[in-house]
Scaffold this active site. Sequence first.
Site, PDB file in Angstrom:
ATOM      1  N   LYS A 197       0.830  -1.218   0.000  1.00  0.00           N
ATOM      2  CA  LYS A 197       0.000   0.000   0.000  1.00  0.00           C
ATOM      3  C   LYS A 197       0.863   1.266   0.000  1.00  0.00           C
ATOM      4  CE  LYS A 197      -2.064  -1.199   3.823  1.00  0.00           C
ATOM      5  NZ  LYS A 197      -1.382  -2.494   4.062  1.00  0.00           N
TER       6      LYS A 197
ATOM      7  N   ARG B  73      11.568  -5.445   5.087  1.00  0.00           N
ATOM      8  CA  ARG B  73      11.341  -4.020   4.793  1.00  0.00           C
ATOM      9  C   ARG B  73      12.347  -3.135   5.532  1.00  0.00           C
ATOM     10  NH1 ARG B  73       5.404  -1.818   5.386  1.00  0.00           N
ATOM     11  NH2 ARG B  73       5.531  -2.747   7.458  1.00  0.00           N
TER      12      ARG B  73
ATOM     13  N   ARG C  86      11.596  -1.128  11.164  1.00  0.00           N
ATOM     14  CA  ARG C  86      10.587  -0.729  12.146  1.00  0.00           C
ATOM     15  C   ARG C  86      10.518  -1.739  13.292  1.00  0.00           C
ATOM     16  NH1 ARG C  86       5.262   0.357   8.560  1.00  0.00           N
ATOM     17  NH2 ARG C  86       4.364  -0.610  10.420  1.00  0.00           N
TER      18      ARG C  86
ATOM     19  N   ARG D   6      -9.434   1.290   9.049  1.00  0.00           N
ATOM     20  CA  ARG D   6      -8.970  -0.060   9.378  1.00  0.00           C
ATOM     21  C   ARG D   6     -10.026  -0.862  10.126  1.00  0.00           C
ATOM     22  NH1 ARG D   6      -3.079   0.622   9.091  1.00  0.00           N
ATOM     23  NH2 ARG D   6      -1.925  -1.169   9.822  1.00  0.00           N
TER      24      ARG D   6
ATOM     25  N   ARG E  99      -0.468  -8.507  13.697  1.00  0.00           N
ATOM     26  CA  ARG E  99      -1.020  -7.502  12.770  1.00  0.00           C
ATOM     27  C   ARG E  99      -1.863  -8.176  11.697  1.00  0.00           C
ATOM     28  NH1 ARG E  99       4.366  -4.714  11.276  1.00  0.00           N
ATOM     29  NH2 ARG E  99       3.166  -3.495   9.795  1.00  0.00           N
TER      30      ARG E  99
HETATM   31  P1  ADP Z   1       2.224  -1.832   3.223  1.00  0.00           P
HETATM   32  O1  ADP Z   1       2.220  -0.334   3.164  1.00  0.00           O
HETATM   33  O2  ADP Z   1       1.021  -2.452   2.561  1.00  0.00           O
HETATM   34  O3  ADP Z   1       2.458  -2.371   4.607  1.00  0.00           O
HETATM   35  P2  ADP Z   1       4.803  -1.588   1.822  1.00  0.00           P
HETATM   36  O4  ADP Z   1       4.495  -0.732   0.641  1.00  0.00           O
HETATM   37  O5  ADP Z   1       5.541  -0.953   2.935  1.00  0.00           O
HETATM   38  O6  ADP Z   1       3.470  -2.338   2.346  1.00  0.00           O
HETATM   39  O7  ADP Z   1       5.607  -2.863   1.268  1.00  0.00           O
HETATM   40  C1  ADP Z   1       6.083  -3.879   2.166  1.00  0.00           C
HETATM   41  C2  ADP Z   1       7.467  -4.364   1.706  1.00  0.00           C
HETATM   42  O8  ADP Z   1       7.344  -5.070   0.480  1.00  0.00           O
HETATM   43  C3  ADP Z   1       8.471  -3.238   1.448  1.00  0.00           C
HETATM   44  O9  ADP Z   1       9.733  -3.681   1.860  1.00  0.00           O
HETATM   45  C4  ADP Z   1       8.412  -3.032  -0.081  1.00  0.00           C
HETATM   46  O10 ADP Z   1       9.651  -2.580  -0.603  1.00  0.00           O
HETATM   47  C5  ADP Z   1       8.083  -4.435  -0.574  1.00  0.00           C
HETATM   48  N1  ADP Z   1       7.176  -4.456  -1.743  1.00  0.00           N
HETATM   49  C6  ADP Z   1       6.112  -3.643  -1.985  1.00  0.00           C
HETATM   50  N2  ADP Z   1       5.480  -3.996  -3.129  1.00  0.00           N
HETATM   51  C7  ADP Z   1       6.163  -5.078  -3.623  1.00  0.00           C
HETATM   52  C8  ADP Z   1       6.009  -5.927  -4.764  1.00  0.00           C
HETATM   53  N3  ADP Z   1       5.006  -5.734  -5.643  1.00  0.00           N
HETATM   54  N4  ADP Z   1       6.887  -6.932  -4.936  1.00  0.00           N
HETATM   55  C9  ADP Z   1       7.883  -7.139  -4.044  1.00  0.00           C
HETATM   56  N5  ADP Z   1       8.094  -6.393  -2.941  1.00  0.00           N
HETATM   57  C10 ADP Z   1       7.252  -5.374  -2.725  1.00  0.00           C
HETATM   58  P1  AMP Z   2       1.117   0.689   9.349  1.00  0.00           P
HETATM   59  O1  AMP Z   2       2.203   1.719   9.170  1.00  0.00           O
HETATM   60  O2  AMP Z   2      -0.074   0.955   8.479  1.00  0.00           O
HETATM   61  O3  AMP Z   2       1.631  -0.720   9.218  1.00  0.00           O
HETATM   62  O4  AMP Z   2       0.597   0.868  10.846  1.00  0.00           O
HETATM   63  C1  AMP Z   2       1.448   0.647  11.953  1.00  0.00           C
HETATM   64  C2  AMP Z   2       0.631   0.635  13.238  1.00  0.00           C
HETATM   65  O5  AMP Z   2       0.026   1.932  13.468  1.00  0.00           O
HETATM   66  C3  AMP Z   2      -0.538  -0.346  13.285  1.00  0.00           C
HETATM   67  O6  AMP Z   2      -0.132  -1.661  13.638  1.00  0.00           O
HETATM   68  C4  AMP Z   2      -1.438   0.304  14.342  1.00  0.00           C
HETATM   69  O7  AMP Z   2      -0.938   0.073  15.649  1.00  0.00           O
HETATM   70  C5  AMP Z   2      -1.271   1.784  14.033  1.00  0.00           C
HETATM   71  N1  AMP Z   2      -2.272   2.246  13.052  1.00  0.00           N
HETATM   72  C6  AMP Z   2      -2.036   2.655  11.766  1.00  0.00           C
HETATM   73  N2  AMP Z   2      -3.176   3.012  11.168  1.00  0.00           N
HETATM   74  C7  AMP Z   2      -4.176   2.817  12.066  1.00  0.00           C
HETATM   75  C8  AMP Z   2      -5.594   2.979  12.043  1.00  0.00           C
HETATM   76  N3  AMP Z   2      -6.227   3.407  10.939  1.00  0.00           N
HETATM   77  N4  AMP Z   2      -6.286   2.694  13.163  1.00  0.00           N
HETATM   78  C9  AMP Z   2      -5.671   2.269  14.275  1.00  0.00           C
HETATM   79  N5  AMP Z   2      -4.350   2.071  14.358  1.00  0.00           N
HETATM   80  C10 AMP Z   2      -3.599   2.338  13.272  1.00  0.00           C
END
Ligand code: ADP
Ligand code: AMP
Length: 221
Positions: free
Chosen positions: A17, A130, A163, A92, A174
């Site tokens: 995302k 990541r 992270r 969410r 999660r």
């Molecule tokens: P989200 O925001 O849904 O948690 P991220 O965009 O942070 O996901 O992506 C999670 C991890 O996967 C990151 O390390 C990113 O570089 C990698 N990633 C994202 N999209 C792809 C893809 N299509 N193929 C392989 N790796 C990806």
């Molecule tokens: P993310 O960066 O989207 O993976 O979110 C990291 C963490 O932030 C989550 O595991 C939650 O603890 C908190 N968080 C992010 N977005 C929300 C949301 N919309 N509602 C509640 N908690 C959130």
Amino acid sequence: MDRRTFFVLLGVPGAGKGTQAKMLEEHLGLPQVSTGDLFRYNLKNSTSLGQLAKSYMDKGELVPDEVTIQMVEDRLGMDDAARGAILDGFPRNLMQAEAFDEMTAPFGGVSLVPLITLSDEEAMRRITGRRVCRSCGAVYHIEFNPPSREGICDRDAGELYQRDDDSEETVRNRLYVYYKQTSPLIGYYYAKKLLAELDGGLSIEQVQGRLMELLAEKEIA
Ligand code: ADP
Ligand code: AMP
Ligand code: ZN
């Protein structure tokens, strides 16, 4: 009516995302609004909101709705969101989705909800590999999207870090929280004819290509 464009990116943690939101941000000129990033920003700056959010984030639980919804409302009131925004990680749960409908109703409501699908196994591989830039927030993957120099951001030479909540144990919770609280939004937006499914198992470029086609089909971009 003051029509605005609001995309809600749905998908398991690690689906891509944030990666896609950043590309859309450049392409559409709409800001990415990531609630996770906003909480992390507050945490870094030791605000009371950051301190409150920390205990939930560390466990992979959702931060309470009231503060989360207020934070999004404040963010969407800023100048750069005058034409809309790309929501990443919000809403969410159903309570947040209903609050978001209310918030966006004066501007024509939610425009489109791309659902990026991915298996749990792949999500785990993506999240545990990541790395994020400490200064600009750019997202990398040690294997799938590595920076040209290990540990250093390509964009601004910032330091890359992992992270705290990207550990295997927290990711497991999660994912559980996603299925229990977030996945009901799939039906919620499907019923509103806003849902569009994308295969998140494809490459970053392929997912981006599909997203662009989708926007063209819907005559959004
Ligand atoms: P989200 O925001 O849904 O948690 P991220 O965009 O942070 O996901 O992506 C999670 C991890 O996967 C990151 O390390 C990113 O570089 C990698 N990633 C994202 N999209 C792809 C893809 N299509 N193929 C392989 N790796 C990806
Ligand atoms: P993310 O960066 O989207 O993976 O979110 C990291 C963490 O932030 C989550 O595991 C939650 O603890 C908190 N968080 C992010 N977005 C929300 C949301 N919309 N509602 C509640 N908690 C959130
Ligand atoms: Zn950077």
